[in-house]
Design a protein around this motif. Structure first.
Motif, PDB file in Angstrom:
ATOM      1  N   VAL A 194      11.499  -5.629  -3.179  1.00  0.00           N
ATOM      2  CA  VAL A 194      12.679  -4.805  -2.920  1.00  0.00           C
ATOM      3  C   VAL A 194      13.819  -5.734  -2.490  1.00  0.00           C
ATOM      4  O   VAL A 194      13.700  -6.441  -1.483  1.00  0.00           O
ATOM      5  CB  VAL A 194      12.396  -3.758  -1.830  1.00  0.00           C
ATOM      6  N   ARG A 201      17.905  -8.762  10.285  1.00  0.00           N
ATOM      7  CA  ARG A 201      16.616  -9.439  10.404  1.00  0.00           C
ATOM      8  C   ARG A 201      16.319  -9.718  11.871  1.00  0.00           C
ATOM      9  O   ARG A 201      17.196  -9.650  12.725  1.00  0.00           O
ATOM     10  CB  ARG A 201      16.617 -10.752   9.625  1.00  0.00           C
ATOM     11  N   ARG A 218      10.251  -7.035   8.497  1.00  0.00           N
ATOM     12  CA  ARG A 218      11.432  -6.616   7.747  1.00  0.00           C
ATOM     13  C   ARG A 218      12.111  -5.472   8.465  1.00  0.00           C
ATOM     14  O   ARG A 218      11.455  -4.553   8.961  1.00  0.00           O
ATOM     15  CB  ARG A 218      11.021  -6.174   6.347  1.00  0.00           C
ATOM     16  N   ILE A 220      14.586  -2.241   8.232  1.00  0.00           N
ATOM     17  CA  ILE A 220      15.150  -1.245   7.323  1.00  0.00           C
ATOM     18  C   ILE A 220      16.036  -0.330   8.163  1.00  0.00           C
ATOM     19  O   ILE A 220      15.559   0.330   9.092  1.00  0.00           O
ATOM     20  CB  ILE A 220      14.061  -0.421   6.617  1.00  0.00           C
ATOM     21  N   LEU A 332       9.295  -3.335  10.261  1.00  0.00           N
ATOM     22  CA  LEU A 332       7.928  -3.328   9.746  1.00  0.00           C
ATOM     23  C   LEU A 332       7.285  -4.680   9.989  1.00  0.00           C
ATOM     24  O   LEU A 332       7.914  -5.722   9.771  1.00  0.00           O
ATOM     25  CB  LEU A 332       7.924  -3.050   8.243  1.00  0.00           C
ATOM     26  N   ILE A 372       4.264  -5.512   3.060  1.00  0.00           N
ATOM     27  CA  ILE A 372       5.637  -5.257   3.493  1.00  0.00           C
ATOM     28  C   ILE A 372       6.474  -4.735   2.334  1.00  0.00           C
ATOM     29  O   ILE A 372       7.231  -3.757   2.460  1.00  0.00           O
ATOM     30  CB  ILE A 372       6.258  -6.542   4.072  1.00  0.00           C
ATOM     31  N   GLU A 373       6.342  -5.353   1.172  1.00  0.00           N
ATOM     32  CA  GLU A 373       7.123  -4.929   0.007  1.00  0.00           C
ATOM     33  C   GLU A 373       6.733  -3.511  -0.421  1.00  0.00           C
ATOM     34  O   GLU A 373       7.595  -2.683  -0.739  1.00  0.00           O
ATOM     35  CB  GLU A 373       6.915  -5.906  -1.155  1.00  0.00           C
ATOM     36  N   THR A 376       8.006  -1.010   2.121  1.00  0.00           N
ATOM     37  CA  THR A 376       9.462  -0.898   2.006  1.00  0.00           C
ATOM     38  C   THR A 376       9.844   0.011   0.849  1.00  0.00           C
ATOM     39  O   THR A 376      10.713   0.879   0.971  1.00  0.00           O
ATOM     40  CB  THR A 376      10.078  -2.294   1.805  1.00  0.00           C
ATOM     41  N   LYS A 377       9.191  -0.182  -0.293  1.00  0.00           N
ATOM     42  CA  LYS A 377       9.500   0.648  -1.463  1.00  0.00           C
ATOM     43  C   LYS A 377       9.239   2.129  -1.165  1.00  0.00           C
ATOM     44  O   LYS A 377      10.060   2.997  -1.506  1.00  0.00           O
ATOM     45  CB  LYS A 377       8.663   0.190  -2.653  1.00  0.00           C
ATOM     46  N   VAL A 380      11.998   3.416   1.392  1.00  0.00           N
ATOM     47  CA  VAL A 380      13.339   3.527   0.803  1.00  0.00           C
ATOM     48  C   VAL A 380      13.388   4.648  -0.232  1.00  0.00           C
ATOM     49  O   VAL A 380      14.355   5.414  -0.296  1.00  0.00           O
ATOM     50  CB  VAL A 380      13.759   2.176   0.190  1.00  0.00           C
ATOM     51  N   SER A 387      17.412  -2.047   3.299  1.00  0.00           N
ATOM     52  CA  SER A 387      16.454  -3.040   3.775  1.00  0.00           C
ATOM     53  C   SER A 387      17.073  -4.416   3.878  1.00  0.00           C
ATOM     54  O   SER A 387      17.921  -4.805   3.064  1.00  0.00           O
ATOM     55  CB  SER A 387      15.245  -3.098   2.838  1.00  0.00           C
ATOM     56  N   VAL A 390      12.763 -10.013   3.785  1.00  0.00           N
ATOM     57  CA  VAL A 390      11.456 -10.216   4.411  1.00  0.00           C
ATOM     58  C   VAL A 390      11.487 -11.558   5.126  1.00  0.00           C
ATOM     59  O   VAL A 390      11.792 -12.592   4.526  1.00  0.00           O
ATOM     60  CB  VAL A 390      10.331 -10.198   3.362  1.00  0.00           C
TER      61      VAL A 390
END
Length: 790
Positions: A194, A201, A218, A220, A332, A372-373, A376-377, A380, A387, A390
């Motif tokens: 993402v 951060r 991460r 968001i 996250l 994490i990815e 996140t997806k 979102v 976001s 990372v």
């Protein structure tokens, strides 16, 4: 591990039936404990919405509802407490057949017609909850078939995993085993990164060395935390044994179940600085997510924020930084923690969490960034937000890559006893997700990082055998000659001891080798005990230093269950600390008894078991090795004064026999008097090599003597003095009477004994016998002031 069947099939498409799938899982070592069918026979059940709900004219607990079916309105009489206007719920139409052979028909309830039934989760067979109607999300499409909307039918499958299969604590991990066994392929799972849309951060600091070598985080921002969890996600969680809580929490749980990587979500606005991982300091405290306040020590890994502890690494997050429906920004986290740094930490606080369960067994070190990815997806796409990048902190020196393992073709065939074609071997290994490269004499295999259990060639051979099928391996007898070793005549084996104790009306007990530290303290036996690094529970925290505490506890449990006469013995090992070396292990034999001396019977009066009854049992054991035991008064802290003795053989203390101290019996909640013994097994049952001897052909002479001695004089000392004074002609000494009363002064006792004298080469003369008797009389007069009783 519990998971949804449909979820597994999404990762590994297969035509196997549910029964075949369950059988396959069990056959390859993932034992299926339970399969719960969900949502069978839901034809005719639709998503409906209650338009109005009016009180039934003839019943206080019923409502007359007008329900929109998506194809018109129907009237339903409903008694569910949560039935209300605007609610979307499942409706079984007239003609539907629900699980349990419930046929839905038009009916009159208290004079009001009802055309169908609004359903609870239990009535649909999707959940045990029967407290009210199954409430569906507000966006559920009215008129849609419920089975299609909830992805039914499905099944909840629960498997029992061995500790080495940490990779199967995820749906995707199980999918690899199923693919290898069923000949399928695991569906690709490519998570596109993402893209960062902001520069938000948090810095990450790693100060725990090899305990925490990787940590990803991460931020968001702008998240709508109050958005409901999508029905597809909530249902998969439920079918995996997890109750949905809130969307942000559910996402982390969902990713953990699918990939195997535990995660945590912090409310970003509650964090005050950089995030770090370090060892906790003694005395630091933390309020956990469950509301409990715990005090930490240096054994715990802590997640910190500006050096303030905000979470217990690998176990549970903190209460003050939790996400809520009011959360706007999320941080996250996903990390890799060494199993040794997490093992036992949760149990020390009385916790058992899904995260700790996985970290204790090992989580792939490459998973944090993927998790994490993926999370996140999901966030979102469903809850919106922007976001940041990372952020990863890693200690490469503590992240060792997987090393190649050579699997030799000849070695595989020799161990399994059958030839498996190269194509089959490669298919199995690649199906398991292993990187396989052909070599001259076999294959060079690199296991993925999630397979902590694959390290040597034998591990790969086991994998091939497991997937190929243990039932396909032929049964063959081992070749070669067996070497027979004759048992030593200088040692009595445990089987003989068991037979002897059983013959004397004892039952064998087998207790845990680890006990409660407080129990040992009650017995004054806690010195030198060995604490366990990873105890099963707080009550089993140290290795036993004696067999008696556990054995007497078993007697107490039997007594509490109306067993008036209990006779138990145990053969086992005890353990003593040995500095930095391995604990010292010692074999012991012990027995504990309560109740009558003999079983209840009509032929004689019942009497309580006494010290000499137990002593007789011990002497019978000692006779197996031809041992002569000596009993001396004991001052043991947990022994009854005056009713216990230390046991010696050839001047060496072997153990103890006697009655427990009344104070200890009260502490153990025992009403009956407990007699017991415990001795060193090796010293008691060692013996010289038996040698044949000849019997004297000359007659023996017996002389009976009665001595008056002080009441406090122990028989053990008197018998020793007699044997020393009588000389080599004494063959045996028998105590046949003990008297106190008329003719014997108070404070004294009369002991009558028989001296049996015999020589191997000739008949003893009266003069020689009289000399021996005179020597015994003089010796007892000198040592104990004994006089011949008149």
């Amino acid at each position: 591990m519990k998971f949804s069947e449909n979820w597994l099939r999404q990762h590994v498409p297969t035509n196997a039936t549910r029964e075949q799938l369950a059988a396959t899982l069990t056959a390859i070592g993932l034992e299926v404990e339970e399969v719960t069918a969900l949502g069978e026979s839901l034809d005719g059940v639709v998503v409906a919405q209650i338009v109005s709900a009016e009180k039934h004219p003839e019943a206080d607990r019923l409502q007359v509802c007008q329900v929109d079916t998506g194809n018109g309105m129907v009237q339903i009489v409903c008694g569910a407490p949560n039935a209300r206007a605007g609610l979307k719920a499942p409706l079984a139409m007239v003609g539907a057949n629900l699980p349990g052979d419930i046929a839905i028909k038009a009916a009159k309830l208290r004079g009001v017609e009802s055309f169908g039934m609004l359903c609870s989760a239990k009535e649909l067979g999707v959940d045990p909850d029967a407290s009210g109607l199954l409430e569906l999300p507000a966006d559920a499409p009215v008129g849609a078939a419920l089975a299609q909307y909830l992805a039914l039918p499905d099944a909840s499958i629960e498997i029992k995993l061995t500790p080495n299969r940490a990779d199967c604590f995820s749906v995707r991990g199980i999918a690899y085993d199923v693919a290898a066994a069923a000949g399928g392929e695991v569906a690709p799972f490519d998570i596109a990164p993402v893209a960062a849309q902001s520069d938000a951060r948090l810095a990450i600091e790693l100060n725990a060395g090899a305990d925490a070598p990787r940590y990803c985080g991460r931020v968001i921002e702008g998240v709508n935390a109050s958005v409901p969890t999508p029905v597809w996600m909530a249902e998969r969680l439920r079918r995996s044994g997890i109750r949905p809580v809130s969307f942000l929490v559910d996402v982390t749980q969902y990713v953990m179940l699918e990939l195997g990587q535990p995660m945590h979500a912090f409310d970003r606005d509650t964090l005050k600085g950089s995030v770090g991982v370090r060892r906790a300091r003694a005395g630091e405290s933390l309020k956990l997510l469950d509301g409990r306040d715990v005090v930490l020590d240096e054994q715990f890994l802590a997640i910190t924020d500006a050096d303030r502890v905000v979470a217990l690494a690998g176990v549970m997050g903190g209460f003050d930084t939790r996400v809520t429906d009011a959360t706007k920004s999320v941080f996250l986290e996903a990390a890799h923690f060494a199993p040794a740094a997490i093992i036992g930490r949760g149990r020390k606080l009385g916790l058992h969490t899904d995260a700790a369960h996985r970290f204790e067994r090992g989580v792939a070190p490459v998973l944090p960034e993927t998790a994490i990815e993926y999370a996140t997806k999901l966030i979102v796409d469903i809850a919106g937000g922007v976001s940041g990048p990372v952020v990863e902190a890693a200690l490469p020196e503590h992240l060792q890559p997987s090393h190649p393992i050579l699997l030799r073709r000849a070695r595989l065939a020799r161990v399994l006893g059958l030839d498996i074609t190269d194509d089959q071997v490669e298919r199995i290994l690649r199906g398991l997700g292993l990187d396989v490269e052909s070599a001259a004499d076999g294959w060079r295999v690199v296991p993925p990082s999630r397979r902590f259990d694959l390290a040597i060639e034998e591990d790969l051979i086991e994998e091939v055998a497991r997937i190929h099928g243990y039932d396909a391996i032929p049964t063959t007898l081992p070749g070669g000659a067996s070497r027979l070793v004759a048992p030593s005549e200088t040692r009595i084996d445990e089987a003989a001891v068991r037979r002897q104790m059983t013959a004397r009306d004892y039952l064998e007990a087998v207790n845990y080798a680890f006990v409660d530290a407080q129990l040992l303290a009650d017995w004054h036996l806690a010195d030198g005990c060995v604490p366990l690094a990873n105890p099963l529970s707080a009550e089993l925290g140290v290795m036993r230093t004696s067999l008696l505490p556990g054995l007497v506890a078993s007697v107490a449990r039997n007594a509490a269950r109306q067993q008036p006469r209990v006779r138990l013995f145990e053969l086992g090992r005890v353990f003593a600390a040995n500095g930095n070396e391995a604990p010292i292990e010692t074999r012991r034999v012990a027995a504990a008894v309560i109740g009558a001396a003999r079983p209840e019977q009509w032929g004689g009066e019942s009497r309580a078991l006494g010290f000499h009854d137990l002593k007789g049992d011990l002497d019978s054991l000692a006779s197996l090795a031809g041992a002569q035991l000596e009993y001396r008064s004991s001052q043991t802290a947990w022994a009854h004064p005056g009713r216990s003795a230390d046991v010696y053989r050839d001047g060496v203390r072997l153990g103890w026999i006697g009655q427990l101290h009344p104070r200890l019996q009260r502490a153990l909640d025992l009403d009956a008097e407990v007699l017991a013994f415990e001795l060193d097994f090796t010293s008691l049952f060692s013996r010289a090599v038996p040698r044949a001897g000849h019997l004297s052909k000359f007659p023996s002479v017996r002389r009976d003597l009665a001595f008056v001695v002080a009441e406090s004089a122990p028989w053990a000392e008197i018998s020793s003095a007699v044997r020393a004074a009588a000389g080599p002609a004494l063959r045996d000494l028998v105590l046949f009477d003990r008297y106190q009363g008329k003719g014997v002064e108070p404070g004294f006792k009369s002991l009558a004994m028989g001296l049996i004298l015999q020589d191997e080469s000739r008949t003893l003369t009266d003069r020689e016998v009289d000399a021996a008797v005179s020597s015994v009389t003089e010796a007892l007069q000198r040592s104990h002031g004994a006089v011949i009783r008149g």
